[in-house]
Each structure stands twice: as C-alpha cells, then as structure tokens.
Scaffold this active site. Structure first.
Site, PDB file in Angstrom:
ATOM      1  N   THR A 125     -24.020  18.793 -63.664  1.00 17.49           N
ATOM      2  CA  THR A 125     -23.619  17.851 -64.902  1.00 17.49           C
ATOM      3  C   THR A 125     -24.754  17.436 -65.762  1.00 17.49           C
ATOM      4  OG1 THR A 125     -22.191  16.825 -63.290  1.00 17.49           O
ATOM      5  CG2 THR A 125     -22.842  15.538 -65.157  1.00 17.49           C
ATOM      6  N   GLU A 364     -17.503  15.306 -57.858  1.00 21.27           N
ATOM      7  CA  GLU A 364     -17.385  16.396 -57.700  1.00 21.27           C
ATOM      8  C   GLU A 364     -15.723  16.614 -57.996  1.00 21.27           C
ATOM      9  OE1 GLU A 364     -18.073  17.688 -53.510  1.00 21.27           O
ATOM     10  OE2 GLU A 364     -19.941  16.464 -53.625  1.00 21.27           O
TER      11      GLU A 364
HETATM   12  N1  COS Z   1     -13.050  29.718 -57.782  1.00 22.42           N
HETATM   13  C1  COS Z   1     -13.439  30.790 -58.426  1.00 22.42           C
HETATM   14  N2  COS Z   1     -13.193  31.086 -59.687  1.00 22.42           N
HETATM   15  C2  COS Z   1     -12.914  29.943 -60.483  1.00 22.42           C
HETATM   16  C3  COS Z   1     -12.659  28.912 -60.056  1.00 22.42           C
HETATM   17  C4  COS Z   1     -12.631  28.671 -58.578  1.00 22.42           C
HETATM   18  N3  COS Z   1     -12.303  27.553 -58.043  1.00 22.42           N
HETATM   19  N4  COS Z   1     -12.217  27.912 -61.082  1.00 22.42           N
HETATM   20  C5  COS Z   1     -12.272  28.427 -62.014  1.00 22.42           C
HETATM   21  N5  COS Z   1     -13.017  29.972 -61.828  1.00 22.42           N
HETATM   22  C6  COS Z   1     -13.276  30.853 -62.867  1.00 22.42           C
HETATM   23  C7  COS Z   1     -11.941  31.312 -63.630  1.00 22.42           C
HETATM   24  O1  COS Z   1     -11.227  32.218 -63.005  1.00 22.42           O
HETATM   25  C8  COS Z   1     -12.706  31.682 -64.991  1.00 22.42           C
HETATM   26  O2  COS Z   1     -13.000  33.028 -64.905  1.00 22.42           O
HETATM   27  P1  COS Z   1     -12.370  34.097 -65.795  1.00 22.42           P
HETATM   28  O3  COS Z   1     -12.656  33.579 -67.094  1.00 22.42           O
HETATM   29  O4  COS Z   1     -13.090  35.562 -65.458  1.00 22.42           O
HETATM   30  O5  COS Z   1     -10.805  33.931 -65.204  1.00 22.42           O
HETATM   31  C9  COS Z   1     -13.943  30.692 -65.200  1.00 22.42           C
HETATM   32  O6  COS Z   1     -14.237  30.382 -63.635  1.00 22.42           O
HETATM   33  C10 COS Z   1     -13.636  29.737 -66.203  1.00 22.42           C
HETATM   34  O7  COS Z   1     -12.691  28.962 -65.383  1.00 22.42           O
HETATM   35  P2  COS Z   1     -11.774  27.944 -66.484  1.00 22.42           P
HETATM   36  O8  COS Z   1     -11.229  28.789 -67.664  1.00 22.42           O
HETATM   37  O9  COS Z   1     -10.866  27.496 -65.521  1.00 22.42           O
HETATM   38  O10 COS Z   1     -12.961  26.885 -67.037  1.00 22.42           O
HETATM   39  P3  COS Z   1     -12.643  25.441 -67.780  1.00 22.42           P
HETATM   40  O11 COS Z   1     -13.856  25.471 -68.793  1.00 22.42           O
HETATM   41  O12 COS Z   1     -11.422  25.339 -68.309  1.00 22.42           O
HETATM   42  O13 COS Z   1     -13.059  24.436 -66.860  1.00 22.42           O
HETATM   43  C11 COS Z   1     -12.668  22.819 -64.866  1.00 22.42           C
HETATM   44  C12 COS Z   1     -12.498  24.399 -65.546  1.00 22.42           C
HETATM   45  C13 COS Z   1     -12.061  21.559 -65.817  1.00 22.42           C
HETATM   46  C14 COS Z   1     -11.785  22.759 -63.863  1.00 22.42           C
HETATM   47  C15 COS Z   1     -14.064  22.706 -64.377  1.00 22.42           C
HETATM   48  O14 COS Z   1     -15.041  22.607 -65.663  1.00 22.42           O
HETATM   49  C16 COS Z   1     -14.196  21.442 -63.524  1.00 22.42           C
HETATM   50  O15 COS Z   1     -13.993  21.524 -62.346  1.00 22.42           O
HETATM   51  N6  COS Z   1     -14.771  20.483 -64.005  1.00 22.42           N
HETATM   52  C17 COS Z   1     -15.350  19.338 -63.345  1.00 22.42           C
HETATM   53  C18 COS Z   1     -16.589  19.496 -62.850  1.00 22.42           C
HETATM   54  C19 COS Z   1     -16.879  18.809 -61.524  1.00 22.42           C
HETATM   55  O16 COS Z   1     -16.313  18.980 -60.962  1.00 22.42           O
HETATM   56  N7  COS Z   1     -18.146  17.952 -61.838  1.00 22.42           N
HETATM   57  C20 COS Z   1     -18.530  17.221 -60.830  1.00 22.42           C
HETATM   58  C21 COS Z   1     -20.136  17.327 -60.582  1.00 22.42           C
HETATM   59  S1  COS Z   1     -20.656  18.561 -59.895  1.00 22.42           S
HETATM   60  S2  COS Z   1     -21.020  17.748 -57.947  1.00 22.42           S
END
Ligand code: COS
Length: 383
Positions: A125, A364
């Site tokens: 983050t 998370e």
């Molecule tokens: N496992 C493996 N690969 C993953 C995955 C997972 N769970 N989730 C996404 N990916 C991969 C995707 O397949 C994609 O790869 P390809 O382009 O090769 O297909 C890549 O990662 C990017 O994924 P995506 O396009 O879904 O990314 P976005 O920018 O749309 O973001 C979210 C996805 C919103 C789900 C992500 O940014 C998220 O989880 N945000 C919240 C963050 C969070 O939890 N923060 C808490 C603080 S950290 S403790």
C-alpha cells in the site's frame, strides 16, 4: 488437511491454555501500554508461533492451511494484537518468499522468520495506491548489480518492529499496471530506508503500523523475489489469497470470543427479575451470532481444505474474508448491545474488541474489493 490429529490436538490444547491463562489476562495491559510484554513474546517464540506456516525444512512448523486456520481461530479468542505480531511472519511478511522466493532467499530469511528472531513485513500500500494496488509508484531502477528503490509505503503492519520487508516496486518505469511490478526483499538497516512514527489507530492497540520511506535504497539484484522482474504483483496477490483466508479465521476467532463475552454477561445480568439471557429478544441476538459464526467457520475450513488439495482459492478466500469480517462486525455490535450501557464502557472487553474488529473489513482488501474479486472470478468462469 490435518496431518497428525493427535499431535495437532496437543498443539491446539496448549494454545487454548496459553490464550486463557496468559493472553486474555494481559489484554488490558497491552491496550493501556500499546506494547506486548517481552515475556509474552518470548513464550510465543518458544511455542513456535512465529513459524507456524513456514516449511519444516526452514525451521517452521509447516502447518497445512486447515491447521493454520484452526490455530488462528484459537489464538484470536484473545486480543488481535497478539495475532498481529506473529501474523506477518506467518502470512504476508514471509509468504512471498515461501511461494515465489529462490532457494537462496528461503535459506537466508525463513529460518530467522520462523524463530521470530526477525520480524517480516509486507509493503504494498502507498499513499496513492490502496485498493488500486497495481497503480503503485514506488520505483526500483536497475543499476548494475543493484536496484535503487524510491517511494513511500503506508499503513505497513509491523513496520516499527520489522527487520525485513517484502516491497512491491515498479521495475518497468514506463508501465502503469501490474505487469511492471516486481517484489524485493529489503532489510531494515539498508541506508535510505526509514520508518515513520507508529500510526494512531481506532483500535488494535499493541499492533503497530507505520509509513516506510525509500530514499535511494540500494539493494543487491539477488533480493528480487524469484529472481524475475514483472511477477511481483502476482506474488502479492498469491500472498493475499492465503492471507485473506487467514483473516476469515481471525474473524471467526474474535467472533467466538465476543459471543462468549455476550453469553456470559447475558447469563449473569439480571433485569425484570431474571437473567437477560431468558429474554427472547436477547436470545435472538445470541442465536443469530452463533449461526453466522458457524457458517463462517465452516466455509473457512472448507476453503482451507481445498487449498491443501492444491486448488486455487482466489474466489473462496475472498468469499470467506468478506463474509467472516462482516459477520464479526455484526457479532461485535450485538455483543455491545447485549451489554447495554456497560458495553460502551472501557471496563468491558467488548468495547475494545468492537473497535479492534472494525479493521477486518478494511485491511488485506476491503469488503468491496472482495466483492470485486468474487464477481470477476464468476464472470471469468463463464468466458
Ligand atoms: N493469484 C495470481 N495471480 C493473480 C491474482 C491471484 N489471486 N489476482 C490477480 N492476478 C494476476 C492477474 O491474472 C493479472 O495477470 P495477467 O495480466 O497475466 O492475467 C495480474 O495479476 C493483474 O491482475 P488484475 O488485472 O486483476 O489487477 P487489477 O489492477 O485489476 O487489481 C485487485 C486487482 C483490485 C483485486 C487488486 O489490486 C487488489 O487486491 N487490491 C486490493 C489490495 C489489497 O488487498 N490491499 C491490502 C493491503 S496489503 S496487506
């Protein structure tokens, strides 16, 4: 999967006693001082609580996911601060290395994380990149055999205590999305790395977060996780899949405690000539809490077993995190309600726990991010 039911039962029984006899009596002190006492930390190290999920060959207990969630459910009957200090070593602060690290990285860091000698932390983050994690701007510019990191991370759990950080930074400086992100292992004492003052939070006293700033931090190229650029966002997401399932278990543990507090109070507190537990409107709150808690516990165990079978659980982990973290907020609200005016007073644990559990719907991945992940997985399955 429970590998050896007998020795696992022994672990759970020992933990339950530790929670009951050592952690719960110490909760108020932790809340008052914002610190976990050194003797408790020593006991936690001795019990192997820092290395629950780290593979046995690197000094941990190598718990399966099912075992891990059962341990979290037990541990989280006590204040979440106790889970938080071991939480990063077992979860986001070590799993990037466990899942995608090179053999050398594993050998170098995992044994010290497992023993609790080193605290691990996960830096994703940023001030401008929360839910939209892939928009992060911390940069890692290649310079010969090194990378040079610049940027700032925000709300980083255990940053004040951490000896090593898993840092997501952009190696493809022209990119704007996930494809340009890499993950690095950065040691705390690297010149240019500084940790801000601990954040002042709504609850969770004894658990600390802070900013982490990188000002021309030079790290060797060997600290790139997996030795490969551009896979760091995926590493982070894989780490979060597991971590989210664990937060569901954490929520179940906290809900068990809250319901326990509410039930005990309802049985003792008399109004209109009888314990308030005899009133059906109070019973409804207790019953709804138990039913929801049971549902969250069941789904968490089911998803954990699925992960143990080697299946991807991105959607299930988000379902569990969403349902369980929302569930514990409702249970906390009812626990306060059952306590009446007393529930608003700091003399009662439910007042503190009510504030503590509010975080579970935020960190998370917020509930809204879990909804987004679930819906995307549903739609992907149709395409
Ligand atoms: N496992 C493996 N690969 C993953 C995955 C997972 N769970 N989730 C996404 N990916 C991969 C995707 O397949 C994609 O790869 P390809 O382009 O090769 O297909 C890549 O990662 C990017 O994924 P995506 O396009 O879904 O990314 P976005 O920018 O749309 O973001 C979210 C996805 C919103 C789900 C992500 O940014 C998220 O989880 N945000 C919240 C963050 C969070 O939890 N923060 C808490 C603080 S950290 S403790």
């Amino acid at each position: 999967m429970i590998r050896d039911p007998e020795s696992f039962k022994l672990l759970l029984d020992t933990l339950a006693r530790f929670v009951r006899e050592r952690l719960i009596p110490c909760e108020q002190q932790v809340a008052d001082t914002d610190e976990i006492p050194a003797d408790i930390l020593k006991e936690m190290r001795g019990m192997g609580l820092f290395g629950l999920t780290i593979p046995e060959q690197y000094g941990g207990l190598g718990l399966t996911m099912e075992e891990e969630v059962l341990v979290s459910m037990e541990l989280c009957r006590a204040s979440p601060a106790f889970r938080s200090i071991v939480g990063t070593n077992n979860g986001i602060g070590s799993q990037g290395i466990v899942i995608d690290g090179t053999e050398e990285q594993k050998r170098n860091y995992l044994p010290r994380l497992a023993s609790g000698e080193l605290i691990g932390s996960f830096a994703l983050t940023e001030p401008g990149a929360g839910s939209d994690a892939a928009s992060l701007t911390t940069s890692a510019r290649r310079d010969g055999d090194h990378y040079v990191l610049n940027g700032a991370k925000r709300y980083i759990t255990n940053a004040p205590e951490a000896g090593v950080f898993t840092v997501m930074a952009r190696t493809d400086l022209k990119s704007r999305d996930a494809s340009g992100v890499s993950a690095f292992i950065v040691e705390r004492d690297t010149p240019g790395l500084s940790v801000g003052r601990p954040d002042r939070k709504m609850g969770q006293r004894g658990a600390h977060t802070a900013d982490v700033v990188f000002d021309n931090v030079r790290v060797p190229a060997s600290s790139l996780i997996g030795g490969k650029e551009g896979i760091g966002f995926k590493t982070a997401m894989k780490v979060l899949d597991k971590a989210r399932l664990n937060i569901a278990a954490v929520s179940v543990g906290a809900a068990q405690r809250l319901l326990d507090e509410a039930l005990n109070y309802a049985l003792e507190r008399k109004q209109f000539g009888q314990p308030i537990a005899e009133f059906q409107l109070v019973q409804a709150m207790l019953a709804d809490s138990q039913a929801e808690l049971y549902a969250a516990r069941s789904m968490t165990l089911e998803a954990a077993r699925k992960r143990d079978q080697g299946e991807r659980i991105t959607m299930e982990a988000s379902c569990c995190k969403l349902f369980a973290s929302e569930m514990v907020s409702r249970v906390a609200d009812r626990a306060v309600q059952i306590h009446g005016g007393a529930g608003y007073m700091q003399d009662y644990a439910v007042e503190r726990l009510y504030r503590d559990v509010r975080l579970f719907r935020l960190f998370e991945g917020t509930s809204q991010i879990q909804q987004l992940v679930i819906a995307r997985q549903l739609m992907r399955a149709k395409r």
